[in-house]
Design an enzyme around this catalytic site. Structure first.
Site, PDB file in Angstrom:
ATOM      1  N   ARG A  66       2.298  94.862  55.668  1.00  0.00           N
ATOM      2  CA  ARG A  66       1.574  95.032  54.418  1.00  0.00           C
ATOM      3  C   ARG A  66       2.018  96.309  53.712  1.00  0.00           C
ATOM      4  O   ARG A  66       2.067  96.356  52.483  1.00  0.00           O
ATOM      5  CB  ARG A  66       0.063  95.073  54.690  1.00  0.00           C
ATOM      6  CG  ARG A  66      -0.530  93.725  55.047  1.00  0.00           C
ATOM      7  CD  ARG A  66      -2.055  93.750  54.957  1.00  0.00           C
ATOM      8  NE  ARG A  66      -2.647  94.720  55.841  1.00  0.00           N
ATOM      9  CZ  ARG A  66      -2.908  94.509  57.134  1.00  0.00           C
ATOM     10  NH1 ARG A  66      -2.583  93.352  57.686  1.00  0.00           N
ATOM     11  NH2 ARG A  66      -3.491  95.436  57.878  1.00  0.00           N
ATOM     12  N   TYR A  70       3.062  96.578  49.893  1.00  0.00           N
ATOM     13  CA  TYR A  70       2.368  97.453  48.948  1.00  0.00           C
ATOM     14  C   TYR A  70       3.368  98.278  48.135  1.00  0.00           C
ATOM     15  O   TYR A  70       3.205  98.464  46.930  1.00  0.00           O
ATOM     16  CB  TYR A  70       1.427  98.399  49.696  1.00  0.00           C
ATOM     17  CG  TYR A  70       0.257  97.725  50.376  1.00  0.00           C
ATOM     18  CD1 TYR A  70      -0.217  96.491  49.942  1.00  0.00           C
ATOM     19  CD2 TYR A  70      -0.381  98.330  51.456  1.00  0.00           C
ATOM     20  CE1 TYR A  70      -1.282  95.880  50.568  1.00  0.00           C
ATOM     21  CE2 TYR A  70      -1.457  97.729  52.081  1.00  0.00           C
ATOM     22  CZ  TYR A  70      -1.903  96.506  51.646  1.00  0.00           C
ATOM     23  OH  TYR A  70      -2.961  95.904  52.261  1.00  0.00           O
ATOM     24  N   TYR A  92      -9.240  93.990  42.828  1.00  0.00           N
ATOM     25  CA  TYR A  92     -10.557  93.560  43.302  1.00  0.00           C
ATOM     26  C   TYR A  92     -11.421  94.763  43.655  1.00  0.00           C
ATOM     27  O   TYR A  92     -10.958  95.734  44.246  1.00  0.00           O
ATOM     28  CB  TYR A  92     -10.379  92.672  44.533  1.00  0.00           C
ATOM     29  CG  TYR A  92     -11.653  92.188  45.176  1.00  0.00           C
ATOM     30  CD1 TYR A  92     -12.401  91.176  44.586  1.00  0.00           C
ATOM     31  CD2 TYR A  92     -12.092  92.725  46.383  1.00  0.00           C
ATOM     32  CE1 TYR A  92     -13.562  90.712  45.193  1.00  0.00           C
ATOM     33  CE2 TYR A  92     -13.246  92.267  47.001  1.00  0.00           C
ATOM     34  CZ  TYR A  92     -13.981  91.266  46.392  1.00  0.00           C
ATOM     35  OH  TYR A  92     -15.127  90.818  46.989  1.00  0.00           O
TER      36      TYR A  92
END
Length: 265
Positions: A66, A70, A92
């Site tokens: 991840r 990113y 979000y």
């Protein structure tokens, strides 16, 4: 060429209801809007708000971890800023809470001389206080990302709330998983039982993302944590199990000050 800019904002937790007017204006005025949401419905809603809205989700499949994904997201946004475009990153919840990409994008844009800022928004923490009826000023709150809490030694105050975010990936050291199995939560539960009774009632919480939904509020004994159903949105809330202890020495010092100070001033 027009000087590029970057605004990172949050859409809140509940679809449509938490997006404030200022954020809507930035989205409408942007040349490009990058979107990263926790659910497909909210993402589709954002993608339909602007003619050049682009999902950042595909970058999750372009790296071994991840963290690599990113960095690719940050580079994609900054490339458009460097091209002289007004860029918005819509994320979000709150863009500064458990969100590496917005922080890094804003920081790097500012270092490169571009106008960049982050706007506040409603986070899952705000929803949690409202849904669970918790006033953080009453007993105090300790908030940690769950895996980080497991990796490092922390001083746990059992007279305050302990809130552990991202329970669904508890104990993940790879940054490649999107979920960990129950054995990882068992390790967490065993560790927590050093400080709390196994029968201590804890809460699994998930904020509602749609107006038609109800927040998930599930109470269970700490000892049953490993068998519980969790997701990427699940937060573990552990209420106090001990009483606040008076700081006698400091209270005496304050009392002495009160006698020599006009408390009405």
């Amino acid at each position: 060429m027009t000087q590029g800019s970057l605004i990172c904002l949050g859409t809140g937790i509940m679809l449509g209801a938490h997006l404030d007017p200022l954020s809507r204006n930035y989205i409408a005025a942007a040349d490009v809007v990058f979107v990263l949401m926790a659910d497909a419905l909210t993402e589709q809603w954002l993608l339909e708000m602007h003619p050049d809205a682009r999902s950042l989700q595909p970058y999750y499949h372009q790296g071994p971890s991840r963290q690599h994904s990113y960095q690719l997201m940050v580079e994609a946004m900054l490339a458009e800023v460097a091209a002289g475009k007004k860029v918005v990153g819509a994320f979000y919840g709150h863009p500064g809470v458990f969100a590496w990409v917005p922080h890094q994008a804003v920081k790097q844009a500012q270092q490169q001389g571009y106008f960049s800022r982050m706007l506040p928004a409603i986070s899952a923490e705000d929803c949690l206080y409202a849904d669970l009826g918790i006033d953080p000023g009453r007993y105090g709150c300790q908030l940690y990302e769950c895996s980080q809490f497991m990796f490092y030694q922390r001083t746990i105050d059992t007279a305050a709330y302990l809130i552990l975010w991202q329970l669904g990936v508890a104990g993940d050291r790879s940054l490649a998983r999107f979920a960990t199995p129950g054995q990882y939560r068992q390790l967490l539960s065993d560790y927590l039982c050093r400080f709390y009774p196994p029968a201590h009632q804890v809460t699994l919480y998930e904020a509602a993302s749609l107006p038609t939904q109800q927040a998930r509020i599930e109470h269970l004994p700490l000892s049953e944590l490993a068998q519980a159903t969790v997701s990427g949105k699940t937060t573990l809330v552990i209420p106090p199990c001990s009483a606040l202890q008076a700081n006698t020495e400091l209270l005496q010092q304050l009392a002495a000050l009160d006698q020599t100070t006009d408390v009405s001033r």
